[in-house]
Design a protein around this motif. Structure first.
Motif, PDB file in Angstrom:
ATOM      1  N   VAL A   9       7.350   8.911  -8.767  1.00  0.00           N
ATOM      2  CA  VAL A   9       6.968   8.791  -7.030  1.00  0.00           C
ATOM      3  C   VAL A   9       6.720   9.831  -6.363  1.00  0.00           C
ATOM      4  O   VAL A   9       7.857  10.709  -6.173  1.00  0.00           O
ATOM      5  N   ARG A  10       5.585  10.251  -6.159  1.00  0.00           N
ATOM      6  CA  ARG A  10       5.803  11.426  -4.937  1.00  0.00           C
ATOM      7  C   ARG A  10       6.044  10.326  -3.462  1.00  0.00           C
ATOM      8  O   ARG A  10       5.035  10.188  -2.927  1.00  0.00           O
ATOM      9  N   THR A  11       6.901  11.502  -2.616  1.00  0.00           N
ATOM     10  CA  THR A  11       7.244  10.536  -1.611  1.00  0.00           C
ATOM     11  C   THR A  11       6.388  12.093  -1.330  1.00  0.00           C
ATOM     12  O   THR A  11       6.886  13.253  -0.837  1.00  0.00           O
ATOM     13  N   LYS A  32       0.792  -0.895   0.083  1.00  0.00           N
ATOM     14  CA  LYS A  32      -0.185   0.080  -0.266  1.00  0.00           C
ATOM     15  C   LYS A  32       0.821   1.367   0.189  1.00  0.00           C
ATOM     16  O   LYS A  32      -0.054   2.097   0.608  1.00  0.00           O
ATOM     17  N   SER A  33       2.098   1.177   0.095  1.00  0.00           N
ATOM     18  CA  SER A  33       3.042   2.520  -0.391  1.00  0.00           C
ATOM     19  C   SER A  33       2.916   3.307  -1.139  1.00  0.00           C
ATOM     20  O   SER A  33       2.640   1.887  -2.449  1.00  0.00           O
ATOM     21  N   PRO A  34       2.956   4.535  -1.169  1.00  0.00           N
ATOM     22  CA  PRO A  34       3.669   4.720  -2.946  1.00  0.00           C
ATOM     23  C   PRO A  34       4.246   4.454  -3.673  1.00  0.00           C
ATOM     24  O   PRO A  34       4.021   4.571  -4.492  1.00  0.00           O
ATOM     25  N   LEU A  35       5.655   4.173  -2.816  1.00  0.00           N
ATOM     26  CA  LEU A  35       6.516   3.078  -4.511  1.00  0.00           C
ATOM     27  C   LEU A  35       6.403   2.042  -4.736  1.00  0.00           C
ATOM     28  O   LEU A  35       5.486   2.030  -6.032  1.00  0.00           O
ATOM     29  N   ARG A  83       2.428   0.860  -5.297  1.00  0.00           N
ATOM     30  CA  ARG A  83       1.629   1.494  -6.177  1.00  0.00           C
ATOM     31  C   ARG A  83       1.837   2.151  -7.431  1.00  0.00           C
ATOM     32  O   ARG A  83       1.520   1.680  -8.126  1.00  0.00           O
ATOM     33  N   SER A  84       3.408   2.753  -6.905  1.00  0.00           N
ATOM     34  CA  SER A  84       3.053   3.452  -8.510  1.00  0.00           C
ATOM     35  C   SER A  84       4.241   2.115  -9.087  1.00  0.00           C
ATOM     36  O   SER A  84       4.083   2.187 -10.777  1.00  0.00           O
ATOM     37  N   GLU A  90       9.516  14.791  -5.168  1.00  0.00           N
ATOM     38  CA  GLU A  90       9.074  13.534  -6.304  1.00  0.00           C
ATOM     39  C   GLU A  90      10.227  13.211  -6.204  1.00  0.00           C
ATOM     40  O   GLU A  90      11.648  14.302  -6.771  1.00  0.00           O
TER      41      GLU A  90
END
Length: 156
Positions: free
Chosen positions: A139-141, A121-124, A126-127, A145
């Motif tokens: 990736v928006r962290t 489920k982390s942004p990384l 998922r991308s 970016e």
């Protein structure tokens, strides 16, 4: 309720923690409460209150683990191939710093960034889902970016 995807290793680790809590921690805390009760007045008995607090934590964790294990869907990454999906071990290179990192995409209850286990489920993660070797991903962290290139995908 939805099933929780999990690797065999993650499932085994949660089962081991549950067994340890039930067979070692729970009996030890029951014994500690009994010993603290023998000391007398419970209102001012720090050992008793500490043991009861720890008992509450242990019982809560047991309930949580039983719930997670009950909803677990064990996925064997070795049976998968192709683009990035759950269970993939992915080697990335940061396009700004040329730093390489390897992550395995796992379930949220087994994720551990220090061990290279990335929460699905982390942004990384998922991308990365659906990407192929050679693809670039933005990736928006929390730090801003980031751009990564997928060097390798492995299902070991």
């Amino acid at each position: 309720m939805d099933k929780l995807p999990m690797t065999r290793a993650g499932y085994t680790a949660l089962e081991a923690e549950l067994k340890q809590l039930k067979s070692e921690e729970r009996p030890a805390i029951i014994e500690a409460i009994a010993s603290a009760r023998e000391l007398g007045d419970l209102k001012e008995n720090a050992e008793y209150h500490s043991a009861r607090e720890k008992q509450g934590f242990i019982e809560g964790r047991i309930k949580e683990l039983e719930g997670v294990i009950g909803l677990a869907e064990v996925i064997d990454p070795t049976s998968l191939s192709g683009s990035i999906k759950f269970g993939a071990t992915v080697t990335l290179v940061d396009e700004d710093t040329d730093e390489e990192k390897t992550w395995q995409i796992v379930g949220e209850h087994e994720a551990n960034v220090e061990k290279g286990l990335l929460n699905i489920k982390s942004p990384l993660a998922r991308s990365l889902i659906g990407k192929e070797e050679g693809d670039s991903v933005e990736v928006r962290t929390p730090g801003g970016e980031k751009s990564y290139e997928v060097l390798a995908i492995d299902y070991k």
